[in-house]
Design an enzyme around this catalytic site. Structure first.
Site, short mmCIF file in Angstrom:
data_model
loop_
_atom_site.label_atom_id
_atom_site.label_comp_id
_atom_site.label_asym_id
_atom_site.label_seq_id
_atom_site.Cartn_x
_atom_site.Cartn_y
_atom_site.Cartn_z
N LYS A 1 0.99 4.12 -2.88
CA LYS A 1 0.64 5.51 -2.57
C LYS A 1 1.81 6.46 -2.83
CE LYS A 1 -3.65 4.89 -1.50
NZ LYS A 1 -4.69 5.45 -2.37
N TYR B 1 0.84 -1.22 0.00
CA TYR B 1 0.00 0.00 0.00
C TYR B 1 0.87 1.27 0.00
CZ TYR B 1 -3.84 3.05 1.66
OH TYR B 1 -4.78 4.05 1.81
P1 NAP Z 1 -13.36 2.31 1.38
O1 NAP Z 1 -14.35 2.87 2.35
O2 NAP Z 1 -12.87 0.92 1.57
O3 NAP Z 1 -13.97 2.47 -0.11
C1 NAP Z 1 -13.24 2.02 -1.20
C2 NAP Z 1 -13.94 2.40 -2.46
O4 NAP Z 1 -13.14 1.97 -3.59
C3 NAP Z 1 -15.29 1.72 -2.64
O5 NAP Z 1 -16.16 2.61 -3.28
C4 NAP Z 1 -14.97 0.53 -3.55
O6 NAP Z 1 -16.08 0.09 -4.34
C5 NAP Z 1 -13.93 1.15 -4.44
N1 NAP Z 1 -13.07 0.18 -5.12
C6 NAP Z 1 -12.26 -0.76 -4.57
N2 NAP Z 1 -11.62 -1.45 -5.52
C7 NAP Z 1 -12.02 -0.93 -6.71
C8 NAP Z 1 -11.72 -1.22 -8.07
N3 NAP Z 1 -10.86 -2.20 -8.41
N4 NAP Z 1 -12.33 -0.51 -9.04
C9 NAP Z 1 -13.22 0.49 -8.72
N5 NAP Z 1 -13.53 0.81 -7.45
C10 NAP Z 1 -12.95 0.10 -6.47
O7 NAP Z 1 -12.04 3.21 1.30
P2 NAP Z 1 -11.76 4.71 1.80
O8 NAP Z 1 -11.24 4.64 3.18
O9 NAP Z 1 -12.90 5.58 1.48
O10 NAP Z 1 -10.50 5.07 0.88
C11 NAP Z 1 -10.63 5.80 -0.34
C12 NAP Z 1 -9.26 6.18 -0.82
O11 NAP Z 1 -8.59 6.95 0.17
C13 NAP Z 1 -8.35 4.98 -1.11
O12 NAP Z 1 -7.52 5.24 -2.21
C14 NAP Z 1 -7.52 4.89 0.16
O13 NAP Z 1 -6.29 4.24 -0.07
C15 NAP Z 1 -7.35 6.37 0.48
N6 NAP Z 1 -7.02 6.64 1.87
C16 NAP Z 1 -7.86 6.27 2.87
C17 NAP Z 1 -7.49 6.56 4.20
C18 NAP Z 1 -8.37 6.20 5.36
O14 NAP Z 1 -7.92 6.37 6.50
N7 NAP Z 1 -9.59 5.75 5.16
C19 NAP Z 1 -6.28 7.19 4.47
C20 NAP Z 1 -5.45 7.54 3.41
C21 NAP Z 1 -5.83 7.27 2.11
P3 NAP Z 1 -17.15 -1.03 -3.80
O15 NAP Z 1 -18.04 -0.31 -2.81
O16 NAP Z 1 -17.89 -1.45 -5.01
O17 NAP Z 1 -16.35 -2.11 -3.15
#
Ligand code: NAP
Length: 250
Positions: free
Chosen positions: A159, A155
């Site tokens: 990133k 990851y």
């Molecule tokens: P999340 O709640 O797990 O949601 C992930 C989203 O990505 C869902 O809409 C999922 O769709 C979609 N997805 C996963 N694989 C995919 C694919 N192959 N093609 C198209 N869509 C896909 O994640 P989140 O926490 O909101 O994170 C969103 C972004 O922010 C990510 O890039 C993550 O790495 C980044 N981020 C998150 C955090 C954190 O603390 N949460 C921190 C830093 C960065 P489905 O609903 O259909 O599964």
């Protein structure tokens, strides 16, 4: 409204940060493509909320790691919504483990979704954006792409890769008024972090000067700013939205 008449694709906008971004862009006036991988129920719910705001929402199932599916998503967007102004590369997954236990498939899945997915989408939108001589691309990185994090070698590498991709595309696309920036969230309350044990969450919060996890809407506000006219002279930047975690000693 600042994004009136604009069209945005937000990858992974069925849930979490992507969903908040899709709603914030819609509130600012944009019509939005709600992309998802498997959770149609959640994607339809986001779309319904966008439509309640008086904007158009187009739900598209596409795996961002799949080049052909991404191409079709961009073609369908242009056909149904008539233009394409904004891409937010947000779709992401985790498959955490220490390196000695990390399987090839966990490395590949995370790199394919989080990094190749962003590359696929940028490449597919480049042509229509170059043609219309303008556009905004915002890539969601992470603080762990800046700092590293034990147990997340796949990851963190993806990133960090997003940051190189962002800076290079800012250089390649700048002359056509396309800005490319990255947002690096700290730890945000979504399903991705819901599964963390309480003691891990407490230890994380101890490292955050602002003393709490972030909300998806706080990432969405920064993304919306980067997509709007006030950010017209900002490109190639990485903006950490992390409660001070990466820059302040605590
Ligand atoms: P999340 O709640 O797990 O949601 C992930 C989203 O990505 C869902 O809409 C999922 O769709 C979609 N997805 C996963 N694989 C995919 C694919 N192959 N093609 C198209 N869509 C896909 O994640 P989140 O926490 O909101 O994170 C969103 C972004 O922010 C990510 O890039 C993550 O790495 C980044 N981020 C998150 C955090 C954190 O603390 N949460 C921190 C830093 C960065 P489905 O609903 O259909 O599964």
């Amino acid at each position: 409204m600042v994004l009136d008449g604009k069209v945005a694709i937000v990858t992974g906008s069925s849930r979490g940060i992507g969903r908040a971004v899709a709603l914030a862009l819609a509130k600012a006036g944009a019509n939005v493509v709600v992309n998802y991988a498997g959770r149609a129920d959640a994607a339809n719910q986001t779309a319904a909320e966008i439509e309640q705001l008086g904007r158009r929402a187009l739900v598209i199932k596409a795996d961002v790691a799949d080049t052909e599916q991404v191409k079709s998503m961009v073609d369908e967007t242009l056909k149904e919504l008539g233009r394409l102004d904004i891409l937010v590369n947000n779709a992401g997954i985790t498959r955490d483990n220490l390196i000695m236990r990390m399987k090839d498939q966990d490395w590949d899945a995370v790199l394919n979704t989080n990094l190749k997915g962003a590359f696929n989408c940028c490449r597919a939108v480049a042509r229509p954006m170059l043609k219309s001589k303008g556009g905004r691309i915002v890539n969601i990185s992470s603080v762990v792409g800046l700092m590293g994090n034990a147990g997340q070698v796949n990851y963190s590498a993806a990133k960090a890769g997003i940051i190189g991709l962002t800076k290079t595309l800012a250089a390649e696309l700048g002359s056509r008024k396309i800005t490319v920036n990255a947002v690096a969230p700290g730890f945000i309350t979504t399903e991705m972090t819901d599964g963390l044990p309480p003691e891990v969450k407490e230890r994380l919060i101890e490292r955050v000067p602002l003393g709490r996890l972030g909300a998806p809407e706080e990432i969405a506000d920064t993304v919306t700013f980067l997509c709007g006219p006030a950010a017209g002279y900002i490109t190639g930047q990485v903006i950490a939205v992390d409660g001070g975690m990466t820059t302040v000693m605590k």
